[in-house]
Design a protein around this motif. Sequence first.
Motif, short mmCIF file in Angstrom:
data_model
loop_
_atom_site.label_atom_id
_atom_site.label_comp_id
_atom_site.label_asym_id
_atom_site.label_seq_id
_atom_site.Cartn_x
_atom_site.Cartn_y
_atom_site.Cartn_z
N LYS A 262 -21.32 5.83 30.44
CA LYS A 262 -21.57 4.46 30.05
C LYS A 262 -20.46 3.94 29.15
O LYS A 262 -20.01 4.61 28.23
N GLY A 263 -20.01 2.73 29.37
CA GLY A 263 -18.96 2.16 28.57
C GLY A 263 -17.56 2.54 29.01
O GLY A 263 -16.59 2.14 28.41
N HIS A 264 -17.49 3.34 30.07
CA HIS A 264 -16.17 3.80 30.53
C HIS A 264 -15.85 3.18 31.87
O HIS A 264 -16.65 3.24 32.80
N THR A 265 -14.72 2.54 31.97
CA THR A 265 -14.30 1.93 33.23
C THR A 265 -13.61 2.96 34.09
O THR A 265 -12.62 3.55 33.68
N THR A 266 -14.16 3.18 35.27
CA THR A 266 -13.58 4.20 36.14
C THR A 266 -12.24 3.74 36.68
O THR A 266 -12.04 2.57 36.97
N ARG A 267 -11.33 4.65 36.82
CA ARG A 267 -10.02 4.37 37.40
C ARG A 267 -9.89 5.14 38.69
O ARG A 267 -10.33 6.28 38.77
N PRO A 268 -9.31 4.57 39.70
CA PRO A 268 -9.16 5.32 40.95
C PRO A 268 -8.23 6.51 40.76
O PRO A 268 -7.14 6.37 40.21
N ALA A 269 -8.68 7.68 41.19
CA ALA A 269 -7.84 8.87 41.10
C ALA A 269 -6.70 8.75 42.10
O ALA A 269 -6.88 8.25 43.21
N PRO A 270 -5.50 9.20 41.73
CA PRO A 270 -4.33 8.99 42.60
C PRO A 270 -4.45 9.65 43.97
O PRO A 270 -3.87 9.17 44.92
N LEU A 271 -5.18 10.77 44.07
CA LEU A 271 -5.30 11.46 45.35
C LEU A 271 -6.73 11.40 45.88
O LEU A 271 -7.11 12.20 46.73
N HIS A 272 -7.52 10.45 45.37
CA HIS A 272 -8.93 10.38 45.75
C HIS A 272 -9.11 10.18 47.24
O HIS A 272 -10.01 10.73 47.85
N GLY A 273 -8.21 9.39 47.85
CA GLY A 273 -8.37 9.09 49.27
C GLY A 273 -7.73 10.09 50.20
O GLY A 273 -7.87 9.99 51.42
N ALA A 274 -7.02 11.07 49.66
CA ALA A 274 -6.36 12.07 50.51
C ALA A 274 -7.40 12.95 51.18
O ALA A 274 -8.37 13.36 50.54
N PRO A 275 -7.25 13.26 52.47
CA PRO A 275 -8.23 14.11 53.16
C PRO A 275 -8.33 15.48 52.49
O PRO A 275 -7.31 16.07 52.11
N LEU A 276 -9.55 15.97 52.36
CA LEU A 276 -9.76 17.26 51.72
C LEU A 276 -9.02 18.39 52.42
O LEU A 276 -8.38 19.21 51.74
N PRO A 277 -9.04 18.49 53.76
CA PRO A 277 -8.30 19.59 54.41
C PRO A 277 -6.81 19.57 54.08
O PRO A 277 -6.20 20.62 53.90
N LEU A 278 -6.21 18.37 54.00
CA LEU A 278 -4.79 18.27 53.68
C LEU A 278 -4.53 18.75 52.25
O LEU A 278 -3.57 19.48 52.00
N CYS A 279 -5.40 18.35 51.30
CA CYS A 279 -5.24 18.79 49.92
C CYS A 279 -5.36 20.31 49.81
O CYS A 279 -4.58 20.95 49.11
N LEU A 280 -6.34 20.87 50.51
CA LEU A 280 -6.53 22.32 50.48
C LEU A 280 -5.33 23.03 51.09
O LEU A 280 -4.90 24.07 50.59
N LEU A 281 -4.79 22.48 52.18
CA LEU A 281 -3.63 23.10 52.83
C LEU A 281 -2.42 23.09 51.91
O LEU A 281 -1.74 24.12 51.76
N VAL A 282 -2.14 21.95 51.28
CA VAL A 282 -0.98 21.86 50.40
C VAL A 282 -1.11 22.82 49.22
O VAL A 282 -0.17 23.55 48.88
N LEU A 283 -2.28 22.83 48.60
CA LEU A 283 -2.49 23.73 47.46
C LEU A 283 -2.46 25.19 47.90
O LEU A 283 -1.96 26.06 47.17
N GLY A 284 -3.00 25.47 49.08
CA GLY A 284 -2.98 26.84 49.59
C GLY A 284 -1.56 27.34 49.83
O GLY A 284 -1.22 28.48 49.47
N VAL A 285 -0.73 26.50 50.43
CA VAL A 285 0.67 26.87 50.67
C VAL A 285 1.39 27.07 49.34
O VAL A 285 2.15 28.03 49.16
N LEU A 286 1.15 26.17 48.39
CA LEU A 286 1.77 26.29 47.07
C LEU A 286 1.37 27.60 46.40
O LEU A 286 2.21 28.29 45.80
N LEU A 287 0.10 27.97 46.53
CA LEU A 287 -0.38 29.22 45.93
C LEU A 287 0.30 30.43 46.55
O LEU A 287 0.72 31.35 45.83
N VAL A 288 0.43 30.45 47.85
CA VAL A 288 1.08 31.58 48.53
C VAL A 288 2.53 31.70 48.09
O VAL A 288 3.03 32.80 47.80
N VAL A 289 3.25 30.57 48.01
CA VAL A 289 4.65 30.59 47.58
C VAL A 289 4.75 31.12 46.15
O VAL A 289 5.61 31.96 45.84
N LEU A 290 3.87 30.65 45.27
CA LEU A 290 3.91 31.09 43.88
C LEU A 290 3.58 32.58 43.75
O LEU A 290 4.16 33.27 42.90
#
Length: 366
Positions: free
Chosen positions: A17-45
């Motif tokens: 309450k009292g807090h104005t929500t802001r759109p998250a920068p990657l909110h609209g990105a498809p979940l499978p794409l986000c998981l794929l990018v993070l998964g590849v990053l994890l493997v590289v690291l």
Amino acid sequence: MTTLSRSTNGRVSAAPKGHTTRPAPLHGAPLPLCLLVLGVLLVVLILVAAAVGSVPVSIGDTGRIVWAHLTGATPAVDPAHDQIVWTFRVPRVLLAALCGAGLAVAGVVLQALVANPLADPFILGVSAGGSVGAVTVMALGAGAAGGLGVSGAAFVGAMLAVALVFTLGQQHGRLNPVRLVLAGVAISYVFTSITSLLQLQTTPNNMRQIMFWLLGSVAGARWEQLQVAGVVVLAVTVLLTLYARQFNALVTGDESATALGIDVKRLRIVSIVLTSLLAGVLIAVAGGIGFVGLMVPHLVRLAFGVDHRRVLPLAALVGAVYLVVVDLLCRTVDPPNELPLNILTALFGAPFFIWLMRRDRSLSHS
């Protein structure tokens, strides 16, 4: 208090309450794409972290070593490099990833359950209880803990603390989030005092080992530890993700969740049992790693939105990436010395929360 907001894609989410929500920068990105990018990053690291150390190994050779062991072939590299990478570095890096993933998932769930943005897995006294068990063995010997090793005693201590907090956190037969937090704080102080007393009874030679464990480390990772930790992290993460819709309803308030047909009491009990098991297993093998379960959930919600169907799997990957990077820095910033994990997680975490409090009015206004 919370208010409901509707995003452009029609999803309903909760905002303080009292807090104005802001759109998250990657909110609209498809979940499978986000998981794929993070998964590849994890493997590289993981490959980079396994290649870096006092004995450098090229990333190409590291990849060949890992691939050969996964396929059952004989690595066409220096046998010494093979042993260094596969026997010592890969288990360490994988344990760091598992700890980061598990603690982040536990943090997401607990922040939803107790409606407290500062909640983390250690709010239930898990860390303090595990510390008592582990320090008992290191200071007094395995005989003082019934013959259990450090990991076994740490797990028993963590579960004992959770049982006490769970018992004290109930009111009129129902789990009360406020009482749960207060009970966790009280039990943590009691167990911390016991840990301090045990430290006074030990020899100076044991103190370094005890302090290193209390501050978190994956330096002693072994393949056999990964089997239990991996199964628990994967199984609990999947089970908690199945409750994602219910967590979405719970953050709008108990009354709203109950009106939607959710058994709030059962949801809290099941979730606390699962998160306690998750945190207890990880603390038993890596010590008390702080700030991961506190910071990563906020980062994920800021970047990807508040829908727990997205937050839970993404938090697991972000937590894994984060702790792999932290462990790599702990090994390399002051060679040949090695830093405990909590030194850097606290160093990164504290400024993050100062920034978060300045950014988000919901953390500074009731």
